[in-house]
Design a protein around this motif. Structure first.
Motif, PDB file in Angstrom:
ATOM      1  N   PRO A  99      -5.759   5.515  12.704  1.00  0.00           N
ATOM      2  CA  PRO A  99      -5.258   4.418  12.733  1.00  0.00           C
ATOM      3  C   PRO A  99      -4.194   4.233  10.708  1.00  0.00           C
ATOM      4  O   PRO A  99      -4.584   4.359  10.502  1.00  0.00           O
ATOM      5  CB  PRO A  99      -6.328   3.414  13.203  1.00  0.00           C
ATOM      6  N   ALA A 100      -3.241   3.691  11.064  1.00  0.00           N
ATOM      7  CA  ALA A 100      -2.193   3.904  10.158  1.00  0.00           C
ATOM      8  C   ALA A 100      -2.883   2.436   9.445  1.00  0.00           C
ATOM      9  O   ALA A 100      -3.662   1.231   9.884  1.00  0.00           O
ATOM     10  CB  ALA A 100      -0.899   2.804  10.667  1.00  0.00           C
ATOM     11  N   CYS A 101      -2.896   2.414   7.891  1.00  0.00           N
ATOM     12  CA  CYS A 101      -3.743   1.518   7.164  1.00  0.00           C
ATOM     13  C   CYS A 101      -5.105   1.458   7.501  1.00  0.00           C
ATOM     14  O   CYS A 101      -5.414   0.409   7.472  1.00  0.00           O
ATOM     15  CB  CYS A 101      -2.876  -0.178   7.415  1.00  0.00           C
ATOM     16  N   GLY A 102      -5.849   2.904   8.068  1.00  0.00           N
ATOM     17  CA  GLY A 102      -7.100   2.587   8.280  1.00  0.00           C
ATOM     18  C   GLY A 102      -8.486   1.871   6.751  1.00  0.00           C
ATOM     19  O   GLY A 102      -7.933   1.318   5.794  1.00  0.00           O
ATOM     20  N   ASP A 103      -9.057   2.999   6.927  1.00  0.00           N
ATOM     21  CA  ASP A 103     -10.459   2.821   6.139  1.00  0.00           C
ATOM     22  C   ASP A 103      -9.501   2.840   4.210  1.00  0.00           C
ATOM     23  O   ASP A 103     -10.396   2.571   3.308  1.00  0.00           O
ATOM     24  CB  ASP A 103     -11.502   3.531   6.101  1.00  0.00           C
ATOM     25  N   ASN A 104      -9.084   3.803   3.919  1.00  0.00           N
ATOM     26  CA  ASN A 104      -8.551   4.749   2.913  1.00  0.00           C
ATOM     27  C   ASN A 104      -6.884   3.767   1.724  1.00  0.00           C
ATOM     28  O   ASN A 104      -6.717   3.841   1.034  1.00  0.00           O
ATOM     29  CB  ASN A 104      -7.706   5.988   2.861  1.00  0.00           C
ATOM     30  N   CYS A 105      -6.305   2.549   3.240  1.00  0.00           N
ATOM     31  CA  CYS A 105      -5.932   1.932   2.737  1.00  0.00           C
ATOM     32  C   CYS A 105      -6.147   0.696   1.472  1.00  0.00           C
ATOM     33  O   CYS A 105      -7.124   0.779   1.170  1.00  0.00           O
ATOM     34  CB  CYS A 105      -5.115   0.638   4.102  1.00  0.00           C
ATOM     35  N   LEU A 106      -5.486   0.879   0.268  1.00  0.00           N
ATOM     36  CA  LEU A 106      -5.792   0.413  -0.891  1.00  0.00           C
ATOM     37  C   LEU A 106      -5.793  -1.259  -0.682  1.00  0.00           C
ATOM     38  O   LEU A 106      -6.378  -1.935  -0.967  1.00  0.00           O
ATOM     39  CB  LEU A 106      -5.002   0.972  -2.003  1.00  0.00           C
ATOM     40  N   CYS A 141       0.573  -0.577  -0.038  1.00  0.00           N
ATOM     41  CA  CYS A 141       0.065   0.407   0.498  1.00  0.00           C
ATOM     42  C   CYS A 141       0.808   1.152  -0.261  1.00  0.00           C
ATOM     43  O   CYS A 141       2.246   1.385  -0.227  1.00  0.00           O
ATOM     44  CB  CYS A 141      -0.990   0.187   1.371  1.00  0.00           C
ATOM     45  N   HIS A 142       0.134   2.357   0.097  1.00  0.00           N
ATOM     46  CA  HIS A 142       0.915   4.096   0.293  1.00  0.00           C
ATOM     47  C   HIS A 142       0.577   4.705   1.162  1.00  0.00           C
ATOM     48  O   HIS A 142       0.693   5.410   1.053  1.00  0.00           O
ATOM     49  CB  HIS A 142       0.958   4.185  -1.671  1.00  0.00           C
ATOM     50  N   ARG A 190      -6.703  -2.648   2.179  1.00  0.00           N
ATOM     51  CA  ARG A 190      -7.580  -2.564   2.729  1.00  0.00           C
ATOM     52  C   ARG A 190      -9.243  -2.973   2.156  1.00  0.00           C
ATOM     53  O   ARG A 190      -9.982  -3.546   2.366  1.00  0.00           O
ATOM     54  CB  ARG A 190      -8.071  -1.934   4.350  1.00  0.00           C
ATOM     55  N   MET A 191      -9.009  -1.506   1.170  1.00  0.00           N
ATOM     56  CA  MET A 191     -10.347  -1.269   0.539  1.00  0.00           C
ATOM     57  C   MET A 191     -10.131  -2.521  -0.803  1.00  0.00           C
ATOM     58  O   MET A 191     -11.429  -2.987  -0.925  1.00  0.00           O
ATOM     59  CB  MET A 191      -9.815  -0.225  -0.070  1.00  0.00           C
ATOM     60  N   MET A 192      -9.591  -3.995  -0.997  1.00  0.00           N
ATOM     61  CA  MET A 192      -9.475  -4.468  -1.721  1.00  0.00           C
ATOM     62  C   MET A 192      -9.440  -6.262  -0.954  1.00  0.00           C
ATOM     63  O   MET A 192      -8.664  -7.313  -1.640  1.00  0.00           O
ATOM     64  CB  MET A 192      -8.301  -4.847  -2.725  1.00  0.00           C
TER      65      MET A 192
END
Length: 239
Positions: free
Chosen positions: A32-39, A23-24, A41-43
């Motif tokens: 939180p790190a790598c939350g709902d906007n984490c690429l 992820c980026h 996590r979304m996939m």
């Protein structure tokens, strides 16, 4: 039940990821790190610890860290056998528990039904992927005791983790202490319709996805979680 910390592969070896999905994300003080906007996590892909930009602050490694909600309690229900309830609040969207077991082929599953599981009242199978089934009958977690509900408070999610899939139960709504957990089995018929006892006002009457498309056949391939005695006749609903 023998509790296991990871799936056990019977008919093939576990696979490792050929390509690492990175992820980026960047750690932010306010979220939180790598939350709902984490690429990832979304996939529905978990971050790999060695490659995630957020390092140990990453929150998208729940399966790898063997996370599980505290306060889960297995109990005996009046008409549905064992069930699982929570003694603590569970916020909507929370990861509750992983559904683990032996990963077997559909052929091995059918063979077990004819032999070592013959005559058993309860079976615990969950569709895995590509002709494979999670068999939680002998080895697994307490996730297998979560009952069906026509108006459930949980749902199933399948995540890609280091080359394999992991299956977990997640909260669909805010769940109060003392509440029994349930998810929609979307049971696909291989025999007579199984009566539902969930008690919901929206109860369909059976635990099957579709009650009008059952047709008998001589083929039997387990496709999804089964709890209760089934026969080797019928086919799954085509939705």
């Amino acid at each position: 039940l023998t509790v296991v910390l990871e799936d056990i592969y019977i008919d093939r070896k576990p696979r490792k990821a050929v390509e690492i999905a990175t992820c980026h994300c960047r750690p932010q003080p306010s979220e939180p790190a790598c939350g709902d906007n984490c690429l990832n996590r979304m996939m529905y892909i978990e971050c790999t610890p060695e490659h995630c930009p957020c390092g140990p602050k990453c929150t998208n490694q729940r399966f790898q860290r063997k996370e599980e909600r505290t306060g889960l309690e297995v109990f005996w229900t009046s008409v549905r056998g064992f069930g699982v309830r929570t003694t603590t609040p569970i916020p909507k969207g929370s990861f509750v528990i992983e559904y683990r077991g032996e990963i077997v082929s559909q052929e091995t599953c059918a063979e077990r039904m004819r032999t070592i599981y013959k005559g058993l009242e309860n079976h615990y199978f969950l569709d895995y992927a590509a002709g494979l089934v999670i068999d939680g009958c002998r080895k697994g977690t307490n996730a297998r005791f979560v009952n069906h509900g026509c108006e459930p408070n949980c749902h199933i999610e399948k995540w890609y983790v280091n080359g394999e899939f992991c299956v977990g139960i997640f909260a669909s709504v805010d769940i109060a202490p003392g509440t029994e957990l349930s998810y929609d089995y979307r049971f696909e018929s291989f025999g007579p319709m199984q009566q539902c006892h969930c008690g919901s006002k929206k109860c369909r009457g059976t635990v099957h996805s579709c009650i009008d498309c059952f047709q008998p056949t001589n083929n039997w391939i387990p496709r999804i979680h089964q709890k209760g005695r089934e026969t080797r006749s019928g086919r799954r609903c085509q939705l």
